[in-house]
Scaffold this motif. Sequence first.
Motif, mmCIF file in Angstrom:
data_model
loop_
_atom_site.group_PDB
_atom_site.id
_atom_site.type_symbol
_atom_site.label_atom_id
_atom_site.label_comp_id
_atom_site.label_asym_id
_atom_site.label_seq_id
_atom_site.Cartn_x
_atom_site.Cartn_y
_atom_site.Cartn_z
ATOM 1 N N UNK A 133 0.815 -1.213 0.000
ATOM 2 C CA UNK A 133 0.000 0.000 0.000
ATOM 3 C C UNK A 133 0.845 1.258 0.000
ATOM 4 N N UNK A 134 2.010 1.195 0.639
ATOM 5 C CA UNK A 134 2.930 2.335 0.642
ATOM 6 C C UNK A 134 3.512 2.510 -0.754
ATOM 7 N N UNK A 135 3.925 1.416 -1.363
ATOM 8 C CA UNK A 135 4.471 1.446 -2.723
ATOM 9 C C UNK A 135 3.417 1.998 -3.687
ATOM 10 N N UNK A 136 2.187 1.480 -3.582
ATOM 11 C CA UNK A 136 1.108 1.891 -4.492
ATOM 12 C C UNK A 136 0.818 3.388 -4.407
ATOM 13 N N UNK A 137 1.004 3.982 -3.243
ATOM 14 C CA UNK A 137 0.729 5.410 -3.076
ATOM 15 C C UNK A 137 1.636 6.264 -3.967
ATOM 16 N N UNK A 138 2.802 5.752 -4.306
ATOM 17 C CA UNK A 138 3.742 6.501 -5.143
ATOM 18 C C UNK A 138 3.429 6.357 -6.632
ATOM 19 N N UNK A 139 2.406 5.582 -6.952
ATOM 20 C CA UNK A 139 1.973 5.446 -8.344
ATOM 21 C C UNK A 139 2.681 4.323 -9.062
ATOM 22 N N UNK A 140 2.184 4.043 -10.247
ATOM 23 C CA UNK A 140 2.671 2.918 -11.044
ATOM 24 C C UNK A 140 4.048 3.185 -11.661
ATOM 25 N N UNK A 141 4.250 4.387 -12.179
ATOM 26 C CA UNK A 141 5.482 4.690 -12.914
ATOM 27 C C UNK A 141 6.558 5.239 -11.994
ATOM 28 N N UNK A 142 7.722 4.645 -12.058
ATOM 29 C CA UNK A 142 8.905 5.127 -11.327
ATOM 30 C C UNK A 142 8.711 5.243 -9.820
ATOM 31 N N UNK A 143 7.860 4.396 -9.245
ATOM 32 C CA UNK A 143 7.670 4.446 -7.790
ATOM 33 C C UNK A 143 8.984 4.182 -7.067
ATOM 34 N N UNK A 144 9.818 3.314 -7.649
ATOM 35 C CA UNK A 144 11.079 2.970 -6.990
ATOM 36 C C UNK A 144 11.966 4.200 -6.834
ATOM 37 N N UNK A 145 12.090 4.984 -7.907
ATOM 38 C CA UNK A 145 12.921 6.184 -7.868
ATOM 39 C C UNK A 145 12.341 7.181 -6.867
ATOM 40 N N UNK A 165 7.177 10.129 9.010
ATOM 41 C CA UNK A 165 7.489 11.046 7.906
ATOM 42 C C UNK A 165 7.271 10.350 6.565
ATOM 43 N N UNK A 166 7.731 9.102 6.435
ATOM 44 C CA UNK A 166 7.556 8.367 5.187
ATOM 45 C C UNK A 166 6.068 8.139 4.902
ATOM 46 N N UNK A 167 5.285 7.885 5.934
ATOM 47 C CA UNK A 167 3.845 7.715 5.748
ATOM 48 C C UNK A 167 3.217 9.012 5.236
ATOM 49 N N UNK A 168 3.597 10.148 5.807
ATOM 50 C CA UNK A 168 3.072 11.443 5.336
ATOM 51 C C UNK A 168 3.473 11.699 3.881
ATOM 52 N N UNK A 169 4.704 11.342 3.521
ATOM 53 C CA UNK A 169 5.165 11.508 2.141
ATOM 54 C C UNK A 169 4.343 10.623 1.203
ATOM 55 N N UNK A 170 4.091 9.382 1.620
ATOM 56 C CA UNK A 170 3.294 8.450 0.812
ATOM 57 C C UNK A 170 1.865 8.960 0.646
ATOM 58 N N UNK A 171 1.287 9.483 1.720
ATOM 59 C CA UNK A 171 -0.073 10.023 1.635
ATOM 60 C C UNK A 171 -0.139 11.206 0.671
ATOM 61 N N UNK A 172 0.863 12.082 0.730
ATOM 62 C CA UNK A 172 0.927 13.216 -0.207
ATOM 63 C C UNK A 172 1.087 12.724 -1.645
ATOM 64 N N UNK A 173 1.966 11.736 -1.831
ATOM 65 C CA UNK A 173 2.209 11.197 -3.176
ATOM 66 C C UNK A 173 0.941 10.573 -3.751
ATOM 67 N N UNK A 174 0.112 10.008 -2.888
ATOM 68 C CA UNK A 174 -1.144 9.393 -3.323
ATOM 69 C C UNK A 174 -2.301 10.370 -3.391
ATOM 70 N N UNK A 175 -2.002 11.652 -3.273
ATOM 71 C CA UNK A 175 -3.045 12.666 -3.352
ATOM 72 C C UNK A 175 -4.011 12.631 -2.178
ATOM 73 N N UNK A 176 -3.550 12.108 -1.050
ATOM 74 C CA UNK A 176 -4.399 12.039 0.141
ATOM 75 C C UNK A 176 -5.338 10.847 0.150
ATOM 76 N N UNK A 177 -5.334 10.069 -0.919
ATOM 77 C CA UNK A 177 -6.191 8.877 -1.005
ATOM 78 C C UNK A 177 -5.437 7.650 -0.518
ATOM 79 N N UNK A 178 -6.111 6.853 0.279
ATOM 80 C CA UNK A 178 -5.532 5.589 0.743
ATOM 81 C C UNK A 178 -6.241 4.471 -0.007
ATOM 82 N N UNK A 179 -5.511 3.834 -0.925
ATOM 83 C CA UNK A 179 -6.096 2.772 -1.747
ATOM 84 C C UNK A 179 -5.947 1.397 -1.120
#
Length: 192
Positions: A133-145, A165-179
């Motif tokens: 779920x953390x990985x998915x928050x960064x999106x499909x493309x280039x999540x690793x980078x 902090x990493x959780x807040x970054x992931x939430x921001x990257x996912x646009x505030x949506x938790x999938x």
Amino acid sequence: VETEKGKMTVMLSDGTGSGEIAGRDSGRVLDLMEKMLEAGYDTDAAINMVNSALFALGEDKNHPTLDICEIDLYQGSCALRKVGGAVTFLKRGLEVEQLTTSSLPLGIFQQVEVQPICRQLRDGDYLIMVSDGVIDAFGEDNYEVSMVNAIAAIQDRNPGEMAERLLRIALRAGGGRIRDDMTIGVIGIWEA
């Protein structure tokens, strides 16, 4: 779990899907693994027993993932076993290494063969275990980078603060949506 003097085992399991059922499934896996390790079973044997039990339930049941990180506190080494789990990160200063294997979750095949990823740890290293779920928050493309850059930039020294902090970054990257459920475990290594 402290399996023997000077050794520590950290586990992360992620159930299929999200919510209460996924949480219950992953909780059962962790409970079983903890009991077997405390009873003296070797890690690979314990993994295979849990896998066999889930395999016997059939294909229509959930298939949780399992990450196990065994740390030798005297030698400063770790062995990471991944059964379908998302990538784990080793942060050493500004460098971040991705630790991953290609394996399927528990219960899909009758037997699993897990090759440990072994690393020598140093003072100031951090192991960061995450659910998908953390990985998915960064999106499909280039999540690793994106994730590697985010982890490298974190300057917190406290593992709990780093995880937050990493959780807040992931939430921001996912646009505030938790999938999907998001779990982050951070292990800090310091010489005594």
